[in-house]
Design a protein around this motif. Structure first.
Motif, PDB file in Angstrom:
ATOM      1  N   SER A  91       0.823  -1.216   0.000  1.00 49.61           N
ATOM      2  CA  SER A  91       0.000   0.000   0.000  1.00 49.61           C
ATOM      3  C   SER A  91       0.852   1.259   0.000  1.00 49.61           C
ATOM      4  N   ARG A  92       2.162   1.103  -0.029  1.00 52.58           N
ATOM      5  CA  ARG A  92       3.061   2.256   0.037  1.00 52.58           C
ATOM      6  C   ARG A  92       3.832   2.399  -1.263  1.00 52.58           C
ATOM      7  N   GLN A 142       8.356   6.084   1.558  1.00 51.76           N
ATOM      8  CA  GLN A 142       7.618   5.399   2.636  1.00 51.76           C
ATOM      9  C   GLN A 142       7.702   3.885   2.486  1.00 51.76           C
ATOM     10  N   PHE A 143       7.774   3.411   1.248  1.00 46.96           N
ATOM     11  CA  PHE A 143       7.940   1.975   1.030  1.00 46.96           C
ATOM     12  C   PHE A 143       9.301   1.529   1.556  1.00 46.96           C
ATOM     13  N   ILE A 193      -2.877   5.369   4.391  1.00 42.02           N
ATOM     14  CA  ILE A 193      -1.995   6.420   4.900  1.00 42.02           C
ATOM     15  C   ILE A 193      -2.866   7.493   5.552  1.00 42.02           C
ATOM     16  N   SER A 199       6.123   7.752   9.376  1.00 43.76           N
ATOM     17  CA  SER A 199       5.803   6.928   8.207  1.00 43.76           C
ATOM     18  C   SER A 199       6.445   5.544   8.183  1.00 43.76           C
ATOM     19  N   LEU A 203       0.426   1.350   8.734  1.00 49.34           N
ATOM     20  CA  LEU A 203      -0.650   2.156   8.167  1.00 49.34           C
ATOM     21  C   LEU A 203      -1.870   2.107   9.094  1.00 49.34           C
TER      22      LEU A 203
END
Lengths: 241, 216
Positions: free
Chosen positions: A132-133, A137-138, B71, B110, B114
């Motif tokens: 989902s990133r 951020q991944f 997010i 971050s 999530l």
């Protein structure tokens, strides 16, 4: 950053996983409880003599799932990573995880056990989070996931070293794996810090001081005001007498 | 004549007694007020912390078929009347979590999980106050109580609801690293500052941490 130490030490992680399988398979009657090889892989149950036959497939299954999870984590890092350390380490993990899964399947097949090829539900949850990133951020989340895998492998190697039932050969392999894992740890920590993904050492979240008074502000103001009026009144009364 | 003198003396005596009482009460009020100024409220410890995961216990409690996380872009604390934008933040080169400068904005660390994901902790941090802009939106965390609702919204409009289960206050040096854990059951952690304010360093001595778990 040089990624060579990372590539070398990935082998350590894989060696640890293989080591877990080897120790468990060699001593099914006396194998100590094993920690999960990767995040979320269920811990291998202690193999009691009475149910050793049931415990061994469970141990093999955990190791097989661990390998599948590592391969999937690696493949995701290789394809979605934006930084060189993530892509490089991802490729290596994917290759070695796949090779280990095949190796575990052969071991299992020889013992009449069929292993699944899917990561555990915990690993799937981790992969879903990563998918989902994107971008930075991944990489941040991926590096933390790799760090967890590393820690699990270190725990596993240390468990082998601490076990009175492990053979000298297994302990030597665990020591060698730990040395490589330490090298990986250093590189991984550097990459994690560069990506801003290290566990924060502290949180500084206030510079004004207004909240220190906070909930008591009204009480304090009322007390100080009342005190000043009462004292002032007392002085005035004394003068007028 | 003597009666008038006695009356005047009695009046002066009553007046003096009233004056003493007034002065004593005034001094007590001032002393108590000054004492409160110098001593911040006692550290907060409410509710029970969510159980950590253990190797022998499954850590995923949500169905694998449930959606992946989102997010977070908006934080709401209905009990405190707070609605604040959320921006991604990371760990700085000095090792401290980088908190958004504006106290009306909060940061999602971050590298953490999530919102609405199936595992790990989602970490949100924000200023309790700021020298330049006054009180921060997370100043309400000190008044948070178990059962309070917390809502995180994602960019695509998805809403994730949590319920506060525990509030803790730690000296900054003792903030447990576990609050940043990316493994274990899903939970939300909100962090701000609390305790005594060091005027020289312009920092608080403590962190206030609110733990919440997903509901619904």
């Amino acid at each position: 950053m040089s990624t060579r130490p990372i590539r070398q030490a990935v082998a350590g992680t894989i060696a640890c996983l293989a080591l877990l399988g080897a120790v468990s398979c060699a001593n099914p009657q006396t194998a100590p409880p094993l920690p999960p090889a990767v995040p979320g892989a269920p811990a291998a149950p202690p193999a009691a003599p009475a149910d050793a036959g049931d415990a061994q497939p469970a141990v093999l299954g955990a190791a097989g799932q661990g390998a599948a999870g590592l391969a999937a984590l690696g493949a995701l890092g290789a394809s979605n990573g934006v930084g060189a350390p993530v892509r490089d380490l991802g490729s290596q993990l994917a290759e070695d995880g796949k090779a280990l899964a095949e190796q575990m399947n052969e071991v299992a097949a020889a013992q009449g056990v069929t292993l699944g090829d899917q990561p555990s539900s915990e690993q799937q949850a981790m992969l879903a989070d990563l998918q989902s990133r994107s971008g930075e951020q991944f990489d941040q989340a991926w590096l933390r996931a790799a760090g967890e895998a590393l820690q699990q492998a270190r725990d596993a190697a240390n468990a082998v070293l601490a076990s009175p039932d492990a053979t000298e050969e297994a302990k030597a392999a665990a020591r060698a794996a730990l040395a490589k894992l330490d090298a990986l740890g250093a590189s991984l920590r550097q990459a994690t810090a560069s990506a801003g993904a290290s566990t924060p050492a502290q949180v500084d979240a206030g510079t004004g001081g207004q909240a220190a008074l906070g909930d008591q502000a009204l009480t304090v103001i009322a007390l100080l005001t009342a005190g000043a009026f009462l004292l002032g009144g007392a002085l005035w009364r004394r003068r007028s007498i | 004549m003597a009666a008038a003198f006695d009356l005047a003396r009695a009046t002066v005596s009553v007046s003096r007694n009233a004056g003493r009482w007034q002065a004593g009460t005034g001094a007590a009020c001032l002393a108590f007020g000054l004492a409160l100024l110098g001593n911040p409220p006692a550290p907060v410890e409410l509710g029970a912390l969510p159980a950590p995961s253990t190797p022998s216990r499954p850590v995923v409690t949500v169905s694998a078929a449930s959606p992946a996380g989102t997010i977070p872009t908006q934080l709401e604390l209905p009990a405190g009347g707070v609605s604040a934008p959320v921006v991604p933040v990371a760990t700085g080169a000095d090792g401290a979590l980088v908190v958004p400068d504006a106290p009306s904005t909060v940061g999602w660390w971050s590298p953490s999980s999530l919102a609405g994901g199936r595992r790990g902790t989602t970490v949100i941090a924000g200023h309790v106050d700021s020298a330049a802009e006054g009180m921060g939106v997370l100043s309400v965390l000190r008044r948070a109580r178990p059962g309070d609702e917390v809502v995180l919204r994602g960019a695509e409009g998805r809403e994730v609801r949590y319920a506060v289960v525990a509030v803790r206050q730690y000296t900054k040096a003792e903030l447990p690293p576990e609050v940043f854990s990316s493994t274990g059951p899903p939970q939300l952690v909100l962090i701000t500052c609390g305790g005594r304010f060091d005027k020289a360093a312009r920092h608080y001595t403590d962190n206030v941490v609110v733990h919440a778990v997903p509901v619904g």
